[in-house]
Design a protein around this motif. Structure first.
Motif: not given
Length: 458
Positions: A346-347, A419-427
């Protein structure tokens, strides 16, 4: 003939990130299963994932409850069952039509030496042709499934080509836009699969196929390694990418038709069973899913014409924890629980879903780390020039899942923050960078789950 380096996805190409479904595998057709593969139950999950393409399959079924062909029977009861079951399949495809979700439809006919095989395939293929003609959601038709394996196709590659040629021709006469997909071999560089595919090509598969399908299961290997390819050592950080590029170069070398082929991965994945081959824990399944899609995205943007890659599969197929086939899903068997791999997909889809909105970045990114190996991919978003740098710890040094402190040096960009993005539910979070030479440097903690930094492009 064009090399894959010059390929660019057509404007209507579907998104890369996709799933496999089993819309026949529920209690209406198979009494031993629950209702959970019903399209009305699974489509909301597909929508939640943001996925735009699914893979479904239909078979030459004759058993009374699930018959899709009459098999020559003329009694009214059998004909009513066949009519009703076909109506249901059409209804499910109509649901996909209305939803905007596209379908790669696998059709499993009967091999030679099956009783009344010619008549049964004629009946099945005539119905399939009408089905495809009626449903715009069907964008590709895959001829059979893993026909290089005897449990799926008890005949030769040559007989496979001869069996499916009439179906391909009939579909093309009604829907010239539909891709005809051949092969669906298991696995990518596995010798028996490659040998089977070469025989099929030599017998004329590419006379009617527009695409090749492969199921690039890695068995027990991580996403960065193709276990069957010997063209580069497993210690090569780009071994998997080189294996994928070499595979497509091989297909292009076989293609004497002059047509422009493309590629589908209609199955791949790792299961979360407690034992057996290709089993991992749920966190590692999510890690491997995310890393695979980012590798596939990179090779597509570098020219391998991969249309879609379908995680096998959307949900678990059974309830036994010790049976691998039951535990490949992103969601539990009864749909009550989403696994970490669901959130990872989803991410990824939320950010990278429109694959061709990106291009390979020309900026040099260097990584230095005193810890485990860290893999880096960099792309540029076309709309605003943003630089996107994905990174993760591969575990190829034997420290699976270990974190690794790393410094990413990005040449030619002076940025104080990103900006740092994650392959999970974190913003996403803000990340600070420092000026270094002609560019910027970011200190990161790489993990086995990919992360990515977005830097402003202009």
């Amino acid at each position: 003939m064009m090399g894959f380096g010059s390929w660019s996805a057509p404007a209507t190409a579907q998104d890369l990130i996709a799933v496999t479904g089993h819309f026949l595998h529920h209690s209406r057709f198979y009494p031993q299963y629950g209702p959970y593969w019903r399209v009305d139950l699974t489509l909301p999950l597909v929508k939640e994932l943001g996925v735009k393409t699914v893979h479904e399959a239909i078979y030459s079924l004759e058993a009374p409850q699930r018959a899709l062909i009459s098999g020559g029977k003329t009694d009214p009861a059998t004909l009513r069952i066949v009519e009703e079951n076909r109506r249901l399949v059409g209804q499910w495809l109509s649901t996909y039509d209305a939803s905007g979700v596209k379908v790669v439809l696998a059709v499993l006919g009967l091999p030679p030496k099956t009783p009344r095989e010619i008549a049964k395939n004629t009946e099945m293929f005539a119905w399939v042709t009408e089905l495809v003609a009626a449903h715009p959601s069907v964008i590709a038709v895959q001829m059979h499934n893993e026909a290089n394996l005897p449990q799926f196709w008890k005949a030769t590659p040559e007989e496979y080509v001869d069996t499916y040629r009439p179906l391909a021709q009939a579909i093309k006469a009604r829907r010239p836009d539909v891709r005809i997909v051949g092969g669906a071999i298991s696995s990518l560089w596995w010798g028996p699969g490659i040998g089977w595919l070469k025989r099929a090509v030599d017998h004329g598969l590419l006379d009617f196929a527009d695409s090749i399908a492969v199921h690039p299961y890695n068995v027990d290997s991580p996403p960065e390694v193709d276990p069957h390819w010997r063209g580069a050592p497993v210690t090569d950080p780009d071994q998997r990418e080189k294996a994928l590029q070499a595979f497509w170069k091989q297909i292009e070398g076989w293609n004497k038709t002059g047509k422009r082929l493309d590629l589908f991965f209609t199955e791949f994945g790792w299961n979360t069973a407690t034992t057996g081959r290709a089993h991992v824990d749920e966190a590692t399944q999510a890690d491997y899913l995310a890393r695979s899609f980012l590798i596939f995205q990179d090779v597509r943007l570098k020219g391998v014409p991969l249309r879609s890659a379908h995680w096998y599969d959307l949900k678990d197929d059974g309830e036994k924890d010790d049976k691998g086939e039951h535990r490949y899903g992103l969601v539990s068997y009864d749909l009550t629980r989403r696994k970490p791999a669901f959130q990872a997909m989803k991410a990824l889809n939320a950010y990278f879903g429109q694959t061709d909105a990106f291009e390979v970045s020309k900026r040099r990114v260097e990584v230095s780390t005193p810890g485990a190996p860290v893999k880096v991919k960099s792309w540029r978003r076309k709309s605003d020039g943003a630089e996107v740098i994905a990174f993760w710890s591969t575990g190829l040094d034997g420290v699976q899942g270990g974190q690794a402190a790393a410094t990413l040096r990005i040449d030619g960009i002076k940025a104080a923050t990103g900006r740092l993005f994650f392959a999970d539910e974190r913003k996403p979070q803000s990340i600070n960078l420092k000026a270094e030479g002609s560019g910027s440097a970011a200190s990161v903690e790489a993990t086995s789950r990919p992360q990515w930094i977005e830097l402003p492009g202009r």
